[in-house]
Write an enzyme that holds these catalytic residues in place. Structure first.
Site, PDB file in Angstrom:
ATOM      1  CG  ASP A 243      -0.128  -0.134   2.544  1.00 45.93           C
ATOM      2  OD1 ASP A 243       0.816  -0.551   2.663  1.00 45.93           O
ATOM      3  OD2 ASP A 243      -0.798   0.350   3.629  1.00 45.93           O
TER       4      ASP A 243
ATOM      5  CG  HIS B 194       6.497  -0.380  10.277  1.00 49.68           C
ATOM      6  ND1 HIS B 194       6.371  -0.851  11.676  1.00 49.68           N
ATOM      7  CD2 HIS B 194       6.084   0.880  10.589  1.00 49.68           C
ATOM      8  CE1 HIS B 194       6.051  -0.165  12.644  1.00 49.68           C
ATOM      9  NE2 HIS B 194       5.631   0.978  11.821  1.00 49.68           N
TER      10      HIS B 194
END
Ligand code: BDR
Ligand code: CA
Length: 314
Positions: free
Chosen positions: A9, A246
């Site tokens: 995303d 992340h």
């Protein structure tokens, strides 16, 4: 050589994961599917195409725009305060001549898995919606792939969208539950390790000095995008000129699992009780539903090695 399909995303940290994959000699990207999250799926696909162009990739990577909302039809607005209005920290990269492939993202995942005959590694750095849709179309998908590496979840630490849940899992908890229970050979790279891994302004200054000349535009992009991301981390966590890592960590672990240590778990995801939506629910006994594989949840990581390796490719 790791043959990887990225579902993202895109997202500032997604973009760094992608740039790493594009530059690592151990990775061949077999395709990219995108999902709503840090930006819309179409915007994410456009971001990926621009990043591929920026990296000057020598081979063509098909990019497919996927789900614009969750399985339940929910789209929470993109977190512009974290990733900017365009998902990549408001950096405007040159447009790509390549267009997204006009194929359904779930079909694309299934097709690539079949074509690669057990060699494909799926890396997800966003919601699991596309993958859940692929599973619904082809329940044999878990046995067709070599591994699935998911950035998401919080096991023994607090979540980042609620005390119990991490954004990628909570963003489509039902899809995540389906994927967790599907029997994929799966590695989970969650907040337990990503919140303990940091990149800093110093890393970028070193990179500026020592990067390969051909990668200077990439480094310039990272400096700009990460400045935006650092600012979010300053306001939300009090970090000074730094951020947690992340999505790049999931990509690094997909390339080299020895960076981490793992706990094998069977788990699903809570998607019905609103207060606990996105919470990973561990099962104490081996499930009797025919699931083949336990999930390797990453509980420790060699952060220094990971960050060194991340920047070594530029
Ligand atoms: C995850 O959420 C997104 O904002 C990041 O890109 C990462 O994939 C972290 O919770
Ligand atoms: Ca992401």
């Amino acid at each position: 050589m790791r043959r990887i399909l990225l579902d993202a995303d895109t997202g500032i940290d997604d973009s760094i994961a992608l740039l790493y994959a594009l530059k690592s000699k151990n990775i061949h990207l077999e395709g990219i599917t995108t999902c709503f999250g840090n930006s819309g799926a179409a915007q994410s696909a456009d971001n990926c195409l621009r990043l591929i162009k920026l990296a000057g990739c020598s081979y063509e990577i098909p990019v497919v725009a996927g789900a614009e909302c969750s399985l339940e039809g929910v789209y929470a607005s993109a977190p512009a305060h974290i990733h900017g209005d365009n998902g990549i920290g408001n950096v405007v990269l040159p447009e790509s001549g390549q267009k997204p492939l006009e194929e359904d993202a779930a079909d694309f995942i299934i097709r690539r898995a079949k074509e690669l005959e057990g060699e494909l590694i799926l890396v997800t750095t966003g919601r699991l919606t596309n993958l859940a849709k692929a599973l619904a179309k082809d329940p044999h998908l878990p046995r067709r792939v070599k591994r699935l590496v998911v950035m998401g979840g919080a096991l023994d630490v607090f979540g980042n969208v609620s005390p119990f849940a991490e954004a990628n899992i909570a963003g489509d908890a039902k899809a995540a539950d389906q994927v967790f229970r599907a029997g994929f050979p799966m590695t989970l790279v969650g907040l337990d390790v990503t919140m303990k891994t940091f990149i800093t302004r110093q890393n970028l200054e070193d990179l500026e000095k020592y990067c390969k000349e051909e990668n200077r535009p990439i480094v310039e992009y990272m400096k700009q995008a990460l400045s935006f991301y650092f600012e979010f981390h300053r306001k939300s966590m009090g970090l000074v000129e730094a951020s947690v890592v992340h999505d790049p960590l999931a990509m690094l672990i997909a390339e080299d699992a020895t960076l981490g240590e793992y706990r094998m778990i069977y788990a699903g995801v809570e998607y019905q009780a609103p207060a606990y939506e996105g919470m990973i629910v561990k099962e104490d006994t081996i499930p009797q539903d025919g699931r083949q594989e336990a999930i390797a949840a990453c509980i420790r990581v060699d952060s220094h090695k990971a960050v060194r390796r991340l920047f070594s490719v530029f």
